[in-house]
Scaffold this motif. Structure first.
Motif, PDB file in Angstrom:
ATOM      1  N   ASP A 124      -4.214   2.429   8.875  1.00  0.00           N
ATOM      2  CA  ASP A 124      -5.711   2.134   8.557  1.00  0.00           C
ATOM      3  C   ASP A 124      -5.659   2.120   6.818  1.00  0.00           C
ATOM      4  N   VAL A 125      -6.710   1.825   6.346  1.00  0.00           N
ATOM      5  CA  VAL A 125      -6.718   1.685   4.917  1.00  0.00           C
ATOM      6  C   VAL A 125      -7.882   2.656   4.477  1.00  0.00           C
ATOM      7  N   GLY A 126      -7.236   3.265   3.265  1.00  0.00           N
ATOM      8  CA  GLY A 126      -8.301   4.428   2.859  1.00  0.00           C
ATOM      9  C   GLY A 126      -8.319   4.470   1.284  1.00  0.00           C
ATOM     10  N   THR A 127      -8.598   5.326   0.631  1.00  0.00           N
ATOM     11  CA  THR A 127      -8.258   5.712  -0.647  1.00  0.00           C
ATOM     12  C   THR A 127      -7.629   6.880  -1.152  1.00  0.00           C
ATOM     13  N   GLY A 128      -6.720   6.605  -1.926  1.00  0.00           N
ATOM     14  CA  GLY A 128      -5.831   7.883  -2.410  1.00  0.00           C
ATOM     15  C   GLY A 128      -6.516   8.489  -3.466  1.00  0.00           C
ATOM     16  N   SER A 129      -5.902   9.665  -3.848  1.00  0.00           N
ATOM     17  CA  SER A 129      -6.477  10.338  -4.783  1.00  0.00           C
ATOM     18  C   SER A 129      -6.559   9.828  -6.303  1.00  0.00           C
ATOM     19  N   ASP A 130      -5.912   8.877  -6.236  1.00  0.00           N
ATOM     20  CA  ASP A 130      -5.788   8.264  -7.617  1.00  0.00           C
ATOM     21  C   ASP A 130      -6.968   6.949  -7.511  1.00  0.00           C
ATOM     22  N   SER A 131      -7.682   6.925  -6.549  1.00  0.00           N
ATOM     23  CA  SER A 131      -8.753   5.875  -6.217  1.00  0.00           C
ATOM     24  C   SER A 131      -8.385   4.808  -6.070  1.00  0.00           C
ATOM     25  N   LYS A 132      -6.867   4.371  -5.523  1.00  0.00           N
ATOM     26  CA  LYS A 132      -6.420   3.097  -5.302  1.00  0.00           C
ATOM     27  C   LYS A 132      -6.307   3.109  -3.704  1.00  0.00           C
ATOM     28  N   PRO A 133      -6.419   1.958  -3.172  1.00  0.00           N
ATOM     29  CA  PRO A 133      -6.266   1.785  -1.749  1.00  0.00           C
ATOM     30  C   PRO A 133      -4.737   2.156  -1.334  1.00  0.00           C
ATOM     31  N   LEU A 181       0.765  -0.810   0.080  1.00  0.00           N
ATOM     32  CA  LEU A 181      -0.066   0.004   0.071  1.00  0.00           C
ATOM     33  C   LEU A 181       0.832   1.255  -0.127  1.00  0.00           C
ATOM     34  N   ALA A 182       0.394   2.097  -0.969  1.00  0.00           N
ATOM     35  CA  ALA A 182       1.206   3.547  -0.771  1.00  0.00           C
ATOM     36  C   ALA A 182       0.840   4.378   0.498  1.00  0.00           C
ATOM     37  N   PHE A 183       1.742   5.236   0.608  1.00  0.00           N
ATOM     38  CA  PHE A 183       1.300   6.330   1.785  1.00  0.00           C
ATOM     39  C   PHE A 183       2.195   7.537   1.496  1.00  0.00           C
ATOM     40  N   GLU A 184       1.530   8.820   1.961  1.00  0.00           N
ATOM     41  CA  GLU A 184       2.374  10.037   1.880  1.00  0.00           C
ATOM     42  C   GLU A 184       2.640  10.619   3.218  1.00  0.00           C
ATOM     43  N   ARG A 185       3.429  11.560   3.306  1.00  0.00           N
ATOM     44  CA  ARG A 185       4.096  12.296   4.450  1.00  0.00           C
ATOM     45  C   ARG A 185       2.647  12.674   5.284  1.00  0.00           C
ATOM     46  N   SER A 186       1.762  12.938   4.682  1.00  0.00           N
ATOM     47  CA  SER A 186       0.546  13.449   5.548  1.00  0.00           C
ATOM     48  C   SER A 186      -0.121  12.156   6.409  1.00  0.00           C
ATOM     49  N   ALA A 187       0.411  11.052   5.993  1.00  0.00           N
ATOM     50  CA  ALA A 187      -0.392   9.783   7.014  1.00  0.00           C
ATOM     51  C   ALA A 187       0.225   9.794   7.957  1.00  0.00           C
ATOM     52  N   PHE A 188       1.424  10.192   8.469  1.00  0.00           N
ATOM     53  CA  PHE A 188       2.111  10.068   9.852  1.00  0.00           C
ATOM     54  C   PHE A 188       1.559  10.755  10.863  1.00  0.00           C
ATOM     55  N   SER A 189       1.418   9.933  12.008  1.00  0.00           N
ATOM     56  CA  SER A 189       1.015  10.716  13.322  1.00  0.00           C
ATOM     57  C   SER A 189       2.306  11.237  14.034  1.00  0.00           C
ATOM     58  N   TRP A 190       3.604  11.230  13.450  1.00  0.00           N
ATOM     59  CA  TRP A 190       4.629  12.009  13.988  1.00  0.00           C
ATOM     60  C   TRP A 190       5.511  12.783  12.973  1.00  0.00           C
ATOM     61  N   ASP A 191       6.281  13.572  13.368  1.00  0.00           N
ATOM     62  CA  ASP A 191       7.289  14.393  12.705  1.00  0.00           C
ATOM     63  C   ASP A 191       8.353  13.459  11.970  1.00  0.00           C
ATOM     64  N   ILE A 192       7.934  13.451  10.410  1.00  0.00           N
ATOM     65  CA  ILE A 192       9.034  12.259   9.833  1.00  0.00           C
ATOM     66  C   ILE A 192      10.270  13.080   9.416  1.00  0.00           C
ATOM     67  N   LYS A 193      10.404  14.258   9.490  1.00  0.00           N
ATOM     68  CA  LYS A 193      11.313  15.138   9.100  1.00  0.00           C
ATOM     69  C   LYS A 193      12.509  14.878  10.329  1.00  0.00           C
ATOM     70  N   ALA A 194      12.210  14.750  11.718  1.00  0.00           N
ATOM     71  CA  ALA A 194      12.723  14.553  12.710  1.00  0.00           C
ATOM     72  C   ALA A 194      13.124  13.142  12.779  1.00  0.00           C
ATOM     73  N   ASN A 195      12.365  12.362  12.512  1.00  0.00           N
ATOM     74  CA  ASN A 195      12.428  10.837  12.802  1.00  0.00           C
ATOM     75  C   ASN A 195      11.522  10.103  11.633  1.00  0.00           C
ATOM     76  N   PRO A 196      12.312   9.870  10.320  1.00  0.00           N
ATOM     77  CA  PRO A 196      11.660   9.348   9.289  1.00  0.00           C
ATOM     78  C   PRO A 196      11.591   7.758   9.451  1.00  0.00           C
ATOM     79  N   PRO A 197      10.508   7.074   8.952  1.00  0.00           N
ATOM     80  CA  PRO A 197      10.350   5.948   9.042  1.00  0.00           C
ATOM     81  C   PRO A 197      11.437   5.203   8.216  1.00  0.00           C
ATOM     82  N   THR A 198      11.838   3.789   8.637  1.00  0.00           N
ATOM     83  CA  THR A 198      12.905   3.157   8.063  1.00  0.00           C
ATOM     84  C   THR A 198      12.495   1.778   7.511  1.00  0.00           C
TER      85      THR A 198
END
Length: 70
Positions: free
Chosen positions: A53-62, A28-45
């Motif tokens: 949670d699963v939702g629908t993106g702007s491209d209508s894909k999960p 599943l794709a995700f974007e910066r806005s999907a995080f509950s923490w500051d990813i600039k200070a502590n990016p995911p690895t």
């Protein structure tokens, strides 16, 4: 319903990535806005386990939303 998965990839500059669901299925794709923490200070690895949670993106894909550390 919360799902669990591991970060498959993440591009810090673009703020986009993908997560591999533990239950199987396509990444599943995700974007910066999907995080509950500051990813600039502590990016995911790559390989980091997260809940989401699963939702629908702007491209209508999960996509993954409300990503949280566990």
């Amino acid at each position: 319903m919360k799902y669990f998965g591991t970060v498959n990839s993440f591009d810090v500059d673009q703020g986009r990535g993908s997560i591999k669901p533990e239950a199987g299925g396509d990444n599943l794709a995700f974007e910066r806005s999907a995080f509950s923490w500051d990813i600039k200070a502590n990016p995911p690895t790559t390989g980091q386990r997260l809940s989401y949670d699963v939702g629908t993106g702007s491209d209508s894909k999960p996509c993954a939303l409300n990503l949280q550390k566990i």
